[in-house]
Design a protein around this motif. Sequence first.
Motif, short mmCIF file in Angstrom:
data_model
loop_
_atom_site.label_atom_id
_atom_site.label_comp_id
_atom_site.label_asym_id
_atom_site.label_seq_id
_atom_site.Cartn_x
_atom_site.Cartn_y
_atom_site.Cartn_z
N ASN A 440 0.86 -1.19 0.00
CA ASN A 440 0.00 0.00 0.00
C ASN A 440 0.89 1.24 0.00
O ASN A 440 1.53 1.55 1.01
CB ASN A 440 -0.91 -0.01 1.23
CG ASN A 440 -1.94 1.13 1.18
OD1 ASN A 440 -1.85 2.01 0.31
ND2 ASN A 440 -2.89 1.11 2.09
N PRO A 441 0.96 1.96 -1.14
CA PRO A 441 1.87 3.12 -1.21
C PRO A 441 1.47 4.27 -0.28
O PRO A 441 2.28 5.15 0.00
CB PRO A 441 1.80 3.56 -2.68
CG PRO A 441 0.67 2.82 -3.30
CD PRO A 441 0.21 1.75 -2.37
N PRO A 450 5.16 -6.01 2.74
CA PRO A 450 5.59 -7.34 2.29
C PRO A 450 6.62 -7.24 1.17
O PRO A 450 6.53 -6.35 0.32
CB PRO A 450 4.29 -7.99 1.78
CG PRO A 450 3.39 -6.85 1.47
CD PRO A 450 3.75 -5.75 2.40
N LYS A 451 7.60 -8.15 1.19
CA LYS A 451 8.63 -8.14 0.14
C LYS A 451 8.25 -9.16 -0.93
O LYS A 451 8.15 -10.35 -0.65
CB LYS A 451 9.99 -8.50 0.75
CG LYS A 451 11.14 -8.34 -0.23
CD LYS A 451 12.47 -8.35 0.49
CE LYS A 451 13.64 -8.36 -0.48
NZ LYS A 451 13.64 -7.25 -1.42
N PRO A 452 7.98 -8.70 -2.17
CA PRO A 452 7.55 -9.65 -3.21
C PRO A 452 8.68 -10.61 -3.60
O PRO A 452 9.82 -10.20 -3.77
CB PRO A 452 7.15 -8.75 -4.38
CG PRO A 452 7.79 -7.44 -4.13
CD PRO A 452 8.02 -7.32 -2.66
N GLN A 473 -5.27 1.00 -12.98
CA GLN A 473 -4.81 1.59 -11.71
C GLN A 473 -3.71 2.62 -12.03
O GLN A 473 -3.08 2.54 -13.08
CB GLN A 473 -4.30 0.48 -10.79
CG GLN A 473 -5.44 -0.47 -10.37
CD GLN A 473 -4.96 -1.73 -9.68
OE1 GLN A 473 -4.37 -1.66 -8.62
NE2 GLN A 473 -5.22 -2.88 -10.29
N PRO A 474 -3.49 3.57 -11.11
CA PRO A 474 -2.50 4.63 -11.40
C PRO A 474 -1.13 4.08 -11.80
O PRO A 474 -0.48 4.62 -12.67
CB PRO A 474 -2.43 5.41 -10.08
CG PRO A 474 -3.73 5.15 -9.41
CD PRO A 474 -4.17 3.78 -9.82
N SER A 475 -0.71 2.99 -11.17
CA SER A 475 0.57 2.36 -11.52
C SER A 475 0.30 0.94 -11.99
O SER A 475 -0.57 0.25 -11.44
CB SER A 475 1.50 2.34 -10.30
OG SER A 475 2.60 1.49 -10.56
#
Length: 662
Positions: A440-441, A450-452, A473-475
């Motif tokens: 969640n930015p 969390p680390k993907p 989505q924005p990104s």
Amino acid sequence: MSLPPEKASELKQIIHQQLLKMDVHGRIREVLAETIREELAPEHQQLSTEELIKALRQRGIIDDVMKELKFVTDVNEKERTSAPKPSTHYVDREPPVLKKTNIDPTRRYLYLQVLGGKAFLEHLQEPEPLPGQICSTFTLCLHFRNQRFRSKPVPCACEPDFQDGFLLEVHKDSLGDGSKMVDATTMLSICDPVHMVLIKTDTFGETTLVASYFLEWRSVLAAENGITNVAVELLGVGTESKVSVGVLNIRLEMYPQLNKTLSSEITSTQFTLERQKTAEKERLFLVYAKQWWREYLQIRPTHNTRLVKIFAQDENGVNRPVCSYVRPLRAGRLLDTPRQAARFVSVLGYERAPVIGGGGGKQEQWCTLLAFLCRNKGDCEDHANLLCSLLLGFGLDAFVCVGTKAKGVPHTWVMTCGSDGTITFWESLTGHRYIHRPINPDDPPLVEQPKPLYPYRTIGCIFNHQKFFGNCQPSDAVEVCVFDLHNESKWKPMSEEAIKSVCPPGATSSVPPFPPLCASTIDAAVTSNEIEVQLRILVSEHRKDLGLSTVWDDQLSYLLSPALAAYELERTTGVSAGNEEFQDAVRRAVPDGHTFKGFPIHFVHRNARRAFATCLRSPFCEEIISCRGDQVRLAVRVRVFAYPESACAVWIMFACKYRSVL
């Protein structure tokens, strides 16, 4: 033709039983008596062998016997068993008439004969193969209404000697048994083509897709006597899809013969109507897709750079909607779990579509499923489409994802949505699974994110056989992506009705039906032994070149088996088991003061020489194979795990034990 003594006696016994069954001896006695009585004068009651054979031939008895002695039992046995067994000449050269007789008289069949090829100009300079010489071969694969066939391999030549017949059953699935003996009018409505795929196999066992062709078989319904001959021009694939590669001579015949054939005007009108209907549906979908794309670009100008793929080219250069490359596929009893399906797809070979010339550009080619399976290898899109289809068959909510991985390389993978909202990514090339937890930015900097673990960077769109969503989505970064597919502010959907109009199970469509998966023809134990024997020879020769002797420890080799089985189980299920027993067995097998070293490696091909060359490139493996020391004992174990479509996972483990001398 020379036969071993036991085969010769077995053959004599079969012939003897057949003669007794037909009461040939009794019939010969009757002919003998009749011939002596009618044809010879009373003073010459002696009859030569030639005269007797002539009399038997005239009465048709020899022909009757030869008709019965076609070794039908051997041929049927060959068709029933899946594992190939070494056979003698008379079975391999079975006459085509045998295939014609093995039919259900209450069903309608199409008998398709391939009577040679011509104008395969790429092989114009190909020398005639010597007897016993390994050469490149052509194999023809067919699919028609859930039935699959494969021709015998023939040597590559300008005029390849295809001489094969295939009995295709024609019936209406929807009408059940009532459609067994369908008439010509009903068959005209069966618009499924015969999909033919030509594969070339080189001397190293590498396969290449030569041509993919859809044969319109219904012209036989208007042919006189229900027989027609067709010259089929095969075109190349990919960048060569407009270039002719050769011509196949094909003969089509209906069994049993039609009582009434159709006129050629009726068949040609039907074909024209079908083409017009399909073209109109595809035109309307194209108009809709253009409108959808315009709306998508108006949301955000940067959407122009996102990987939103609505159409993709197949091996023949035909643009098809991406949704048509996926549909639920059930594997019958060949695969038991979704994870096993992922393992199966990952052991099919990976090969990018070939490009002529440099430039580093990626050639676009999404193969039809039959072409992918027959070649046994394909690009990441082919793997993802097959895995998504299998997961849909297992009842999961699966989608193909189109995006990029590291360095912006385009990639496709599979995603499943759990009923509890869990998003799982499946990498179709490795079988690995990753749980997606979005970052969640908007969270404060101190909140741990969390680390993907997955390799994916961006995602442009997702689709399956019924749905298509563009990421708005924005990104488009995967790590911040939220997969709330019901929220149209995050995912722009396409109309399901529009997709259904051009993708099965909609009405008439130019999209080929999916073939069923075939069981493996590989005998895992026999293949494991063969590769192991070859590797032992290669290791011994390599050590001999280094001036080292080789002593094999068979017991130590056997002890490596549980480790290889555990590695495959872990790849399939994600669960590691049996490691404690393996370690305990090795400790007991290696005496005090000795050192043990082991090196496992995994392949998806069965070429021992290639595998050995790869192993030598690893310093760990090279250290084991070239081991020097006191009381050196070497071990190697090979375990082949067979999967559908003759795909296989090959695990090899090299090991050595020696006395440590400091």
